[in-house]
Design a protein around this motif. Structure first.
Motif, PDB file in Angstrom:
ATOM      1  N   CYS A  20      10.532  -4.033  48.725  1.00  0.00           N
ATOM      2  CA  CYS A  20      10.090  -5.061  47.622  1.00  0.00           C
ATOM      3  C   CYS A  20       9.305  -6.042  48.415  1.00  0.00           C
ATOM      4  O   CYS A  20       9.469  -6.058  49.545  1.00  0.00           O
ATOM      5  N   HIS A  49       9.264  -9.341  47.902  1.00  0.00           N
ATOM      6  CA  HIS A  49      10.023 -10.559  47.823  1.00  0.00           C
ATOM      7  C   HIS A  49      10.533 -10.482  49.065  1.00  0.00           C
ATOM      8  O   HIS A  49      10.152 -11.548  49.740  1.00  0.00           O
ATOM      9  N   GLU A  50      11.389  -9.771  49.458  1.00  0.00           N
ATOM     10  CA  GLU A  50      11.854  -9.818  50.947  1.00  0.00           C
ATOM     11  C   GLU A  50      11.957  -8.422  51.313  1.00  0.00           C
ATOM     12  O   GLU A  50      11.762  -7.387  50.554  1.00  0.00           O
ATOM     13  N   TYR A 101      13.463  -5.496  51.416  1.00  0.00           N
ATOM     14  CA  TYR A 101      14.722  -5.018  50.749  1.00  0.00           C
ATOM     15  C   TYR A 101      14.210  -3.745  50.129  1.00  0.00           C
ATOM     16  O   TYR A 101      13.432  -3.617  49.230  1.00  0.00           O
ATOM     17  N   CYS A 154      13.996  -3.973  41.351  1.00  0.00           N
ATOM     18  CA  CYS A 154      14.940  -4.655  42.504  1.00  0.00           C
ATOM     19  C   CYS A 154      16.170  -4.920  42.332  1.00  0.00           C
ATOM     20  O   CYS A 154      16.451  -5.890  41.415  1.00  0.00           O
ATOM     21  N   LEU A 182      18.107  -6.662  44.199  1.00  0.00           N
ATOM     22  CA  LEU A 182      18.349  -7.703  45.122  1.00  0.00           C
ATOM     23  C   LEU A 182      18.379  -9.079  44.157  1.00  0.00           C
ATOM     24  O   LEU A 182      19.466  -9.715  43.813  1.00  0.00           O
ATOM     25  N   HIS A 183      17.154  -9.260  43.512  1.00  0.00           N
ATOM     26  CA  HIS A 183      16.944 -10.306  42.723  1.00  0.00           C
ATOM     27  C   HIS A 183      16.249 -10.126  41.176  1.00  0.00           C
ATOM     28  O   HIS A 183      15.853 -11.099  40.548  1.00  0.00           O
ATOM     29  N   GLY A 184      16.102  -8.695  41.122  1.00  0.00           N
ATOM     30  CA  GLY A 184      15.880  -8.383  39.701  1.00  0.00           C
ATOM     31  C   GLY A 184      14.403  -8.422  39.461  1.00  0.00           C
ATOM     32  O   GLY A 184      14.127  -8.172  38.356  1.00  0.00           O
ATOM     33  N   SER A 185      13.503  -8.513  40.542  1.00  0.00           N
ATOM     34  CA  SER A 185      11.918  -8.333  39.936  1.00  0.00           C
ATOM     35  C   SER A 185      11.791  -6.929  39.597  1.00  0.00           C
ATOM     36  O   SER A 185      12.615  -5.909  40.038  1.00  0.00           O
ATOM     37  N   PRO A 244      11.458 -13.174  41.216  1.00  0.00           N
ATOM     38  CA  PRO A 244      10.645 -14.057  42.088  1.00  0.00           C
ATOM     39  C   PRO A 244       9.642 -13.450  42.949  1.00  0.00           C
ATOM     40  O   PRO A 244       8.793 -14.107  43.480  1.00  0.00           O
TER      41      PRO A 244
HETATM   42  S1  FES Z   1      14.181  -8.509  47.207  1.00  0.00           S
HETATM   43 FE1  FES Z   1      13.311  -8.029  45.567  1.00  0.00          FE
HETATM   44  S2  FES Z   1      13.383  -9.612  44.075  1.00  0.00           S
HETATM   45 FE2  FES Z   1      14.150 -10.355  46.080  1.00  0.00          FE
END
Ligand code: FES
Length: 105
Positions: free
Chosen positions: A45, A47-48, A50, A64, A66-69, A82
């Motif tokens: 991802c 974002h982070e 992950y 993703c 983890l936070h849904g993107s 995010p």
């Molecule tokens: S790690 Fe994928 S949306 Fe945050």
């Protein structure tokens, strides 16, 4: 076509609507099969740090967990926050019943 393509999986090993994880030239990638097309994206991802392979497909997007993107499998573009940066996508071709990826781009 570039000479950098590498055969990574037989087509019939990836059911439509599913993905597998592959490692090509030291890169961890997700290889997805959606509606008869194959897509290769980095398994990370934007974002982070992950793995996207922990997530799931939603049509021609990968989500993703983890936070849904969600990201476009075609372009790598983030479609929801995010995440605000694209993920890497790689050229794919099908030949002789195999899926080939060019990891050099
Ligand atoms: S790690 Fe994928 S949306 Fe945050």
């Amino acid at each position: 076509m570039s000479d950098s393509f590498v055969a990574v999986a037989a087509c019939d090993t990836i059911p439509d609507g599913k993905f597998i994880k592959v490692r090509v030239a030291g890169r961890a990638l997700v290889l997805a099969h959606v509606a008869g097309r194959y897509y290769a994206v980095e398994d990370q991802c934007s974002h982070e740090d992950y793995p996207l392979s922990f997530g799931c497909l939603d049509g021609d997007r990968i989500k993703c967990s983890l936070h849904g993107s969600r990201f476009s499998l075609e372009t790598g573009a983030p479609l929801e926050e995010p995440a605000d940066r694209p993920i890497r996508v790689f050229p794919v071709k099908v030949m002789d019943g195999w899926v080939w990826i060019d990891p050099s781009t």
